[in-house]
Design an enzyme around this catalytic site. Sequence first.
Site, PDB file in Angstrom:
ATOM      1  N   PRO A 116      21.614  50.927  44.881  1.00 59.17           N
ATOM      2  CA  PRO A 116      21.703  51.591  46.198  1.00 59.17           C
ATOM      3  C   PRO A 116      23.051  51.907  46.631  1.00 59.17           C
ATOM      4  CG  PRO A 116      20.901  49.425  46.637  1.00 59.17           C
ATOM      5  CD  PRO A 116      20.940  49.695  45.123  1.00 59.17           C
ATOM      6  N   TYR A 158      28.672  61.947  46.785  1.00 64.41           N
ATOM      7  CA  TYR A 158      28.075  61.307  47.582  1.00 64.41           C
ATOM      8  C   TYR A 158      27.299  62.302  48.549  1.00 64.41           C
ATOM      9  CZ  TYR A 158      27.276  57.703  51.108  1.00 64.41           C
ATOM     10  OH  TYR A 158      26.727  56.651  52.053  1.00 64.41           O
ATOM     11  N   LYS A 173      21.544  56.965  46.799  1.00 67.56           N
ATOM     12  CA  LYS A 173      20.771  58.208  45.916  1.00 67.56           C
ATOM     13  C   LYS A 173      19.294  58.076  45.577  1.00 67.56           C
ATOM     14  CE  LYS A 173      24.682  60.434  45.404  1.00 67.56           C
ATOM     15  NZ  LYS A 173      24.536  61.123  46.769  1.00 67.56           N
ATOM     16  N   HIS A 195      26.902  62.439  59.832  1.00 69.05           N
ATOM     17  CA  HIS A 195      28.240  62.040  59.322  1.00 69.05           C
ATOM     18  C   HIS A 195      29.111  62.969  58.431  1.00 69.05           C
ATOM     19  CE1 HIS A 195      27.073  57.556  60.029  1.00 69.05           C
ATOM     20  NE2 HIS A 195      26.884  58.255  61.021  1.00 69.05           N
ATOM     21  N   TYR A 204      32.337  50.884  53.059  1.00 71.58           N
ATOM     22  CA  TYR A 204      31.896  50.433  51.673  1.00 71.58           C
ATOM     23  C   TYR A 204      33.361  49.467  51.822  1.00 71.58           C
ATOM     24  CZ  TYR A 204      27.934  53.685  50.673  1.00 71.58           C
ATOM     25  OH  TYR A 204      26.906  54.202  50.522  1.00 71.58           O
TER      26      TYR A 204
HETATM   27  P1  FAS Z   1       8.310  54.121  46.620  1.00 69.19           P
HETATM   28  O1  FAS Z   1       8.274  53.042  46.116  1.00 69.19           O
HETATM   29  O2  FAS Z   1       8.814  54.395  47.856  1.00 69.19           O
HETATM   30  O3  FAS Z   1       6.710  54.690  47.166  1.00 69.19           O
HETATM   31  C1  FAS Z   1       5.826  54.382  45.860  1.00 69.19           C
HETATM   32  C2  FAS Z   1       4.545  54.232  46.629  1.00 69.19           C
HETATM   33  O4  FAS Z   1       3.494  54.133  45.604  1.00 69.19           O
HETATM   34  C3  FAS Z   1       4.525  52.982  47.704  1.00 69.19           C
HETATM   35  O5  FAS Z   1       3.992  53.183  48.975  1.00 69.19           O
HETATM   36  C4  FAS Z   1       3.438  52.122  46.751  1.00 69.19           C
HETATM   37  O6  FAS Z   1       2.652  51.285  47.816  1.00 69.19           O
HETATM   38  C5  FAS Z   1       2.412  53.150  46.276  1.00 69.19           C
HETATM   39  N1  FAS Z   1       1.940  52.234  44.953  1.00 69.19           N
HETATM   40  C6  FAS Z   1       2.403  51.729  43.962  1.00 69.19           C
HETATM   41  N2  FAS Z   1       1.464  51.669  42.909  1.00 69.19           N
HETATM   42  C7  FAS Z   1       0.311  52.188  43.276  1.00 69.19           C
HETATM   43  C8  FAS Z   1      -0.951  52.263  42.869  1.00 69.19           C
HETATM   44  N3  FAS Z   1      -1.212  51.646  41.584  1.00 69.19           N
HETATM   45  N4  FAS Z   1      -1.653  53.022  43.578  1.00 69.19           N
HETATM   46  C9  FAS Z   1      -1.628  53.747  44.544  1.00 69.19           C
HETATM   47  N5  FAS Z   1      -0.433  53.648  45.197  1.00 69.19           N
HETATM   48  C10 FAS Z   1       0.429  52.840  44.580  1.00 69.19           C
HETATM   49  N6  FAS Z   1      17.421  54.076  48.129  1.00 69.19           N
HETATM   50  C11 FAS Z   1      18.669  54.856  48.921  1.00 69.19           C
HETATM   51  O7  FAS Z   1      18.909  55.708  48.684  1.00 69.19           O
HETATM   52  N7  FAS Z   1      19.250  53.964  49.828  1.00 69.19           N
HETATM   53  C12 FAS Z   1      19.013  52.491  49.988  1.00 69.19           C
HETATM   54  O8  FAS Z   1      19.562  51.833  50.668  1.00 69.19           O
HETATM   55  C13 FAS Z   1      17.775  51.726  49.152  1.00 69.19           C
HETATM   56  N8  FAS Z   1      17.548  50.803  49.411  1.00 69.19           N
HETATM   57  C14 FAS Z   1      16.379  50.210  48.884  1.00 69.19           C
HETATM   58  C15 FAS Z   1      16.053  48.896  48.971  1.00 69.19           C
HETATM   59  C16 FAS Z   1      14.859  48.204  48.509  1.00 69.19           C
HETATM   60  C17 FAS Z   1      14.214  46.891  48.645  1.00 69.19           C
HETATM   61  C18 FAS Z   1      14.084  49.069  47.400  1.00 69.19           C
HETATM   62  C19 FAS Z   1      13.011  48.565  46.744  1.00 69.19           C
HETATM   63  C20 FAS Z   1      14.717  50.557  47.184  1.00 69.19           C
HETATM   64  C21 FAS Z   1      15.625  51.021  47.941  1.00 69.19           C
HETATM   65  N9  FAS Z   1      16.067  52.400  47.867  1.00 69.19           N
HETATM   66  C22 FAS Z   1      17.117  52.809  48.234  1.00 69.19           C
HETATM   67  C23 FAS Z   1      15.242  53.175  47.079  1.00 69.19           C
HETATM   68  C24 FAS Z   1      14.084  53.857  47.605  1.00 69.19           C
HETATM   69  O9  FAS Z   1      14.545  54.230  48.775  1.00 69.19           O
HETATM   70  C25 FAS Z   1      13.499  54.613  46.751  1.00 69.19           C
HETATM   71  O10 FAS Z   1      14.371  55.433  46.063  1.00 69.19           O
HETATM   72  C26 FAS Z   1      12.313  55.516  47.475  1.00 69.19           C
HETATM   73  O11 FAS Z   1      11.440  54.570  48.130  1.00 69.19           O
HETATM   74  C27 FAS Z   1      11.713  56.202  46.237  1.00 69.19           C
HETATM   75  O12 FAS Z   1      10.510  56.777  46.761  1.00 69.19           O
HETATM   76  P2  FAS Z   1       9.123  56.771  45.795  1.00 69.19           P
HETATM   77  O13 FAS Z   1       9.486  57.401  44.671  1.00 69.19           O
HETATM   78  O14 FAS Z   1       8.064  57.631  46.783  1.00 69.19           O
HETATM   79  O15 FAS Z   1       8.739  55.265  45.686  1.00 69.19           O
HETATM   80  C1  PHB Z   2      21.600  51.919  54.285  1.00 66.24           C
HETATM   81  O1  PHB Z   2      21.955  52.320  55.423  1.00 66.24           O
HETATM   82  O2  PHB Z   2      20.617  51.288  54.142  1.00 66.24           O
HETATM   83  C2  PHB Z   2      22.385  52.134  53.112  1.00 66.24           C
HETATM   84  C3  PHB Z   2      23.302  53.284  53.315  1.00 66.24           C
HETATM   85  C4  PHB Z   2      24.161  53.410  52.111  1.00 66.24           C
HETATM   86  C5  PHB Z   2      23.853  52.810  50.795  1.00 66.24           C
HETATM   87  C6  PHB Z   2      22.870  51.906  50.637  1.00 66.24           C
HETATM   88  C7  PHB Z   2      22.154  51.626  51.896  1.00 66.24           C
HETATM   89  O3  PHB Z   2      24.713  53.235  49.922  1.00 66.24           O
END
Ligand code: FAS
Ligand code: PHB
Length: 395
Positions: A298, A390, A302, A75, A207
Amino acid sequence: MARQRTQVGIVGAGPAGLVLAQRLARHGIEAVVLERRDRAYVEGRIRAGVLEQHTVDLLGEIGVGGRLAREGLVHDGVEICLDGRRTRLDMSAMTGGKKVTVYGQTEVTKDLIAARLAQDLPLVFEAEEVTPLGYAEGSGETPRLAYRKDGEDHELACDFIAGCDGFHGVCRASLPAGALTFYERTYPFAWLGILAKAPPASDELIYARSPRGFALYSMRSPEVSRLYIQCRPDEDLEEWPLPRIWEELRLRLGDAGHLVQEGEVTDVGVTPMRSFVAEPMRHGRLFLAGDAAHIVPPTGAKGLNLAVADVRYLSDALIEHYKEGSDAGLAAYSERAIARIWKAQRFSWWMTSMLHNFGPDQAFEDRVRQAELEYVLSSEAALTTLAENYVGLPI
Ligand code: FAS
Ligand code: PHB
């Protein structure tokens, strides 16, 4: 007790842990990844969707960019819809050609896990009771990770531990009281998100700020839409039958409402909104990376990109340690990562503030937020600052 040894013990097989393991492997550095959940859970977590260019570049550099290059949606711009009126930002034109790529976090994780297993490198799913030990500076102990797998106790000795275990992980929690300084803000709303088998009718993300609340029009592929609306933090999904969600999306998207195509909804969920930082990110031979150290709302897309930036810095430092015998990068890791984290925190907080209604007890502040967004949309300089944040600040 089964005993093993590696160079870097990685807790967590999310994007942070898997990118770290893959980059180290590309430089001949051994690691073992311990993941609490099973593969299906990890690959099925529907989360981020937008990748900054540095994230795309790093995934390509470590050999997992093939499908991303084929299937990712590149994009140039993004739309902001204020009270129903659409404004398009040509971010690429404003940032000397930088772009973002839409490619679901689920797909990034699948690609990384497939690559690790194809190389027959150690990735332990369903590792229970992972416990980081012996990492404190001056402890005289060997850093190690105790865990249980299939009912057997294991101990993984290592040179360094990478806490990539997310916000609810064990590594940050294992640190002694007083070791960390926390910064936190919880927002008075959440996002209700749906994933639908409905071809997106908009080529770019939209947005929307409206008197009814925030909405986001995103996508995962030419066949799949990803849509969000602002809701209460304690929202009862029973109060949101699908027809209400579709209608609310159209109302909040105003002139873009007609772009909302209905389809089979395959996932519905509520994402809480918080800003969080734990400092510092190094404790002896334990390093925190990704959501284990920080959470952003979110709105700025980032979270995943910050996790990858942390891992770029940490893997640079570990490669320097093993290949050049220098610990300068390890010593600088926390400060270097935190400098970027706070710039992303600021941008995510700013986007969240401008685009959401904070409720009747913040009537004055909500009018100021509305005015700020009106100003931004009227100013080339302000739109440029939005665009350059962004697409991702320079690494
Ligand atoms: P993660 O949380 O992805 O991964 C951590 C891993 O560690 C998991 O697999 C977990 O099972 C494991 N773990 C935890 N405790 C443990 C233990 N005691 N022993 C062993 N393993 C363990 N970011 C965006 O940029 N855009 C979005 O739209 C967005 N939407 C999101 C929606 C939700 C519901 C959530 C919760 C987050 C969202 N995020 C979004 C943020 C998300 O993408 C995170 O930034 C990203 O997953 C970060 O990656 P990790 O740091 O690897 O953590
Ligand atoms: C998504 O596509 O999940 C998404 C995109 C942009 C955002 C948050 C989530 O700022």
